[in-house]
Design an enzyme around this catalytic site. Structure first.
Site, PDB file in Angstrom:
ATOM      1  N   GLU A  20      -4.575  -1.272  -2.563  1.00  0.00           N
ATOM      2  CA  GLU A  20      -5.470  -0.689  -1.556  1.00  0.00           C
ATOM      3  C   GLU A  20      -4.330   0.500  -1.115  1.00  0.00           C
ATOM      4  OE1 GLU A  20      -8.471  -0.840  -0.738  1.00  0.00           O
ATOM      5  OE2 GLU A  20      -8.969  -2.913  -0.808  1.00  0.00           O
TER       6      GLU A  20
ATOM      7  N   CYS B  51      -5.871   5.172   6.586  1.00  0.00           N
ATOM      8  CA  CYS B  51      -5.898   5.366   5.146  1.00  0.00           C
ATOM      9  C   CYS B  51      -7.116   6.394   5.113  1.00  0.00           C
ATOM     10  CB  CYS B  51      -6.073   4.312   4.028  1.00  0.00           C
ATOM     11  SG  CYS B  51      -7.399   3.213   4.638  1.00  0.00           S
TER      12      CYS B  51
ATOM     13  N   ASN C 191      -0.542  -0.122  10.316  1.00  0.00           N
ATOM     14  CA  ASN C 191      -1.369   0.851  10.956  1.00  0.00           C
ATOM     15  C   ASN C 191      -2.584   0.164  11.710  1.00  0.00           C
ATOM     16  OD1 ASN C 191      -2.263   0.450   8.540  1.00  0.00           O
ATOM     17  ND2 ASN C 191      -3.058   2.553   8.435  1.00  0.00           N
TER      18      ASN C 191
HETATM   19  P1  NAD Z   1       4.288   1.127   3.032  1.00  0.00           P
HETATM   20  O1  NAD Z   1       3.983   1.363   1.579  1.00  0.00           O
HETATM   21  O2  NAD Z   1       5.730   1.741   3.515  1.00  0.00           O
HETATM   22  O3  NAD Z   1       4.503  -0.279   3.707  1.00  0.00           O
HETATM   23  C1  NAD Z   1       3.433  -1.179   3.331  1.00  0.00           C
HETATM   24  C2  NAD Z   1       3.906  -2.576   2.971  1.00  0.00           C
HETATM   25  O4  NAD Z   1       4.302  -2.655   1.979  1.00  0.00           O
HETATM   26  C3  NAD Z   1       4.894  -2.932   4.498  1.00  0.00           C
HETATM   27  O5  NAD Z   1       4.533  -4.476   4.456  1.00  0.00           O
HETATM   28  C4  NAD Z   1       6.184  -2.889   3.661  1.00  0.00           C
HETATM   29  O6  NAD Z   1       7.255  -3.703   4.166  1.00  0.00           O
HETATM   30  C5  NAD Z   1       5.789  -3.148   1.913  1.00  0.00           C
HETATM   31  N1  NAD Z   1       6.670  -2.630   1.014  1.00  0.00           N
HETATM   32  C6  NAD Z   1       7.327  -1.310   1.094  1.00  0.00           C
HETATM   33  N2  NAD Z   1       7.822  -1.127  -0.183  1.00  0.00           N
HETATM   34  C7  NAD Z   1       7.568  -2.307  -0.750  1.00  0.00           C
HETATM   35  C8  NAD Z   1       8.097  -2.898  -2.143  1.00  0.00           C
HETATM   36  N3  NAD Z   1       8.835  -2.028  -2.881  1.00  0.00           N
HETATM   37  N4  NAD Z   1       7.582  -3.873  -2.787  1.00  0.00           N
HETATM   38  C9  NAD Z   1       6.932  -4.496  -1.896  1.00  0.00           C
HETATM   39  N5  NAD Z   1       6.702  -4.250  -0.537  1.00  0.00           N
HETATM   40  C10 NAD Z   1       6.944  -3.102  -0.139  1.00  0.00           C
HETATM   41  O7  NAD Z   1       3.007   1.837   3.871  1.00  0.00           O
HETATM   42  P2  NAD Z   1       3.182   1.941   5.323  1.00  0.00           P
HETATM   43  O8  NAD Z   1       3.805   3.486   5.798  1.00  0.00           O
HETATM   44  O9  NAD Z   1       3.364   0.837   6.121  1.00  0.00           O
HETATM   45  O10 NAD Z   1       1.530   2.421   5.750  1.00  0.00           O
HETATM   46  C11 NAD Z   1       0.861   3.563   5.483  1.00  0.00           C
HETATM   47  C12 NAD Z   1       0.283   3.606   4.063  1.00  0.00           C
HETATM   48  O11 NAD Z   1      -0.692   2.617   3.941  1.00  0.00           O
HETATM   49  C13 NAD Z   1      -0.532   5.158   4.013  1.00  0.00           C
HETATM   50  O12 NAD Z   1      -0.188   5.553   2.731  1.00  0.00           O
HETATM   51  C14 NAD Z   1      -1.976   4.539   3.850  1.00  0.00           C
HETATM   52  O13 NAD Z   1      -2.924   5.684   3.638  1.00  0.00           O
HETATM   53  C15 NAD Z   1      -1.769   3.380   3.384  1.00  0.00           C
HETATM   54  N6  NAD Z   1      -2.838   2.221   3.848  1.00  0.00           N
HETATM   55  C16 NAD Z   1      -3.958   2.096   2.829  1.00  0.00           C
HETATM   56  C17 NAD Z   1      -5.212   0.958   3.154  1.00  0.00           C
HETATM   57  C18 NAD Z   1      -6.449   1.171   2.177  1.00  0.00           C
HETATM   58  O14 NAD Z   1      -7.276   0.158   2.410  1.00  0.00           O
HETATM   59  N7  NAD Z   1      -6.310   1.766   0.899  1.00  0.00           N
HETATM   60  C19 NAD Z   1      -5.253   0.848   4.405  1.00  0.00           C
HETATM   61  C20 NAD Z   1      -4.262   0.988   5.469  1.00  0.00           C
HETATM   62  C21 NAD Z   1      -2.978   1.832   4.842  1.00  0.00           C
END
Ligand code: NAD
Length: 492
Positions: free
Chosen positions: A259, A293, A161
């Site tokens: 995070e 987020c 994002n």
């Molecule tokens: P996601 O969890 O699907 O993917 C995030 C990353 O994790 C990607 O690189 C993905 O390939 C990887 N991933 C997925 N499953 C994994 C696993 N089992 N092991 C290791 N890596 C894995 O999230 P998304 O849809 O890409 O992003 C949106 C989410 O991220 C929302 O929930 C948002 O709130 C959160 N987010 C949090 C912050 C924060 O600072 N707290 C910032 C931005 C986004």
């Protein structure tokens, strides 16, 4: 190389296609995948879904390169980060174009991401001039001190994002503290979230192997969390994936910084300036299509002003333009993919079926979701309970301050909250009762500033913080050292 001698050519070049970056661009073992323009579906680059072999190669390169990097003075590392900051500025236009196409963001978001990353680099470079430890007291006549040492190799997993800043805010402090990094950007945004950073860090003078990139999905992410050469995982993404990451990292006893998601509340009291408040909260719910987020997921409004607030917010939503950010001046671009757009649609339609009313939006044209304001939302509805990650503003009313606090905290998440009131004393009293890692008074929740410790509680994270001096603790460990002039006597 000085800042103004940096190459003027493009950051992203054809040699990167289909590669992982280990210090050089190497053909990946994993399969080749297309990167698309999110508004049009057009293929704009060729990346890879890195596999376990790719991750192992990058982690081994990082492990080999880390000791020499750690042996540099902190100030020398800081100087390299300052060059990175200058390069961000120099190449902002090109990288910004990739951010818009790869993530579907509107153009003004791109320079914000890039210039905040540059500011982050400058502030973190400043931390490299801070004391690196403490001289300790001792009960014996010996010198005793504690110093920060690097963790080793930090594995960084990022979402799509805001791919540039979410990687930079972790990679920069990790490098500053003497660690090497393996970055795994999301499959949907590997160019601005990975390859661009690889080029900029190399141009800034980060030695080969110290910063590596393996674009990929779950397979690469899981391999990174299990890799024996990786000492810490910093994960930014969904709570669901974060739980799996923590579980896997536990198997090899890595330090883990999480995070995660949010379901953030904005509380609007009856003494708030409703024009200013709805301008702020419309931004908080609709900016980047609500895919942040920090997005305001619940508008908690005092019942005496609920009708006026709803009317003003709905009017603002109806005035926002949605479309391809490359073709027209729009406020909202596309949702990242069909799966996510369908998920947002289902949360809305299920809530409408449960009794909510759409006073603005409520529908989509493919990936283009209209900014939606839902009135009459109650705590049993899906839009109240779940992180929506779409441009939807659910409105819930409250009668008393106590009820507002209880509603705001009525979620397993704990990322950000905001409070709109003319009464500062009340605002501070409520802020102290928010279980979130971040509270903004008379402002919305989508605020990223490099000086603040950003992070959440509960299902929003395990206490990891980005920004401010806390990053020195996050990306280092303490070593206790004692020094005796002669060996002290022992009874053995
Ligand atoms: P996601 O969890 O699907 O993917 C995030 C990353 O994790 C990607 O690189 C993905 O390939 C990887 N991933 C997925 N499953 C994994 C696993 N089992 N092991 C290791 N890596 C894995 O999230 P998304 O849809 O890409 O992003 C949106 C989410 O991220 C929302 O929930 C948002 O709130 C959160 N987010 C949090 C912050 C924060 O600072 N707290 C910032 C931005 C986004």
């Amino acid at each position: 190389m000085s800042d103004n001698q940096a190459p003027q050519g493009p950051v992203i070049t054809a040699e990167m296609a289909g590669t992982i970056f280990t210090g050089t661009y190497e053909a990946a073992s994993g399969r080749v995948v297309p990167v698309t323009d999110k508004a049009t579906g057009e293929e704009i680059f060729t990346s890879v879904a890195g596999n376990a072999a790719d991750v192992a190669r990058a982690a081994a390169a990082a492990k080999a390169a880390q000791p020499a990097w750690a042996a540099l003075t902190p100030v020398a590392r800081g100087d390299i980060l300052r060059k990175f900051a200058a390069l961000c500025e120099q190449h902002a236009e090109e990288i910004g174009g990739w951010i818009v196409r790869e993530t579907g963001s509107i153009p003004p978001k791109a320079p914000f991401e890039i210039m905040t990353s540059a500011r982050e680099a400058i502030e973190i470079a400043g931390l490299t001039g801070q004391p690196t430890g403490h001289i300790l007291s001792s009960s014996l006549t010996r010198a005793s001190y504690a110093r920060r040492i690097p963790l080793g190799v930090v594995g960084v997993i990022t979402p799509w994002n805001s791919p540039f800043i979410l990687a930079a805010r972790v990679v920069l402090p990790a490098l500053a503290m003497g660690n090497a990094v393996v970055l795994k950007p999301d499959l949907q945004s590997p160019v601005c979230g990975g390859y661009a950073l690889a080029r900029l860090f190399a141009m800034a003078g980060v030695p080969a192997g110290v910063f590596t990139v393996v674009p990929g999905g779950v397979e690469a992410g899981e391999a990174l969390t299990l890799d024996p050469n990786v000492n810490m995982i910093s994960f930014t993404g969904s709570t669901l994936a974060g739980r799996k990451v923590a579980e896997n990292a536990g198997k090899t006893l890595k330090k883990v910084a999480l995070e995660l998601g949010g379901n953030n509340a904005a509380i609007i009291f009856d003494d708030a300036d409703l024009d200013a408040a709805t301008s702020a909260t419309a931004f908080g719910s609709f900016f980047h299509q609500g895919q942040i987020c920090f997005t305001i997921g619940r508008h908690l409004v005092h019942e005496s002003i609920a009708a006026a607030y709803t009317e003003k917010l709905a009017r603002r939503a109806a005035n926002l333009h949605v479309g391809d950010p490359n073709k027209a001046q729009v406020h909202l671009g596309p949702i990242i993919n069909e799966k996510q757009a369908a998920k947002v649609e289902k949360l809305v339609t299920d809530s409408l079926a449960a009794g909510a009313t759409a006073v603005a939006g409520g529908s989509r044209d493919g990936l283009f979701f209209k900014p939606t304001v839902l009135d009459g939302v109650t705590p049993d509805m899906p839009v109240y309970k779940e992180e929506i990650f779409g441009p939807v503003a659910p409105i819930v009313t409250f009668k008393t301050e106590e009820e507002a606090i209880a509603l705001a905290n009525d979620t397993e998440y704990g990322l950000a909250a905001s409070i709109f009131t003319a009464n500062q004393t009340r605002a501070m009293r409520i802020a102290a009762q928010m279980k979130t890692g971040i509270v903004h008074i008379n402002d919305q929740t989508v605020i990223h500033e490099v000086f603040g410790p950003i992070g959440g509680t509960g299902a929003s994270g395990n206490g990891a913080r980005s920004g401010g001096p806390s990053v020195m603790d996050e990306y280092s460990q303490w070593q206790w050292v004692t020094v005796n002039e002669t060996v002290p006597p022992y009874p053995f």
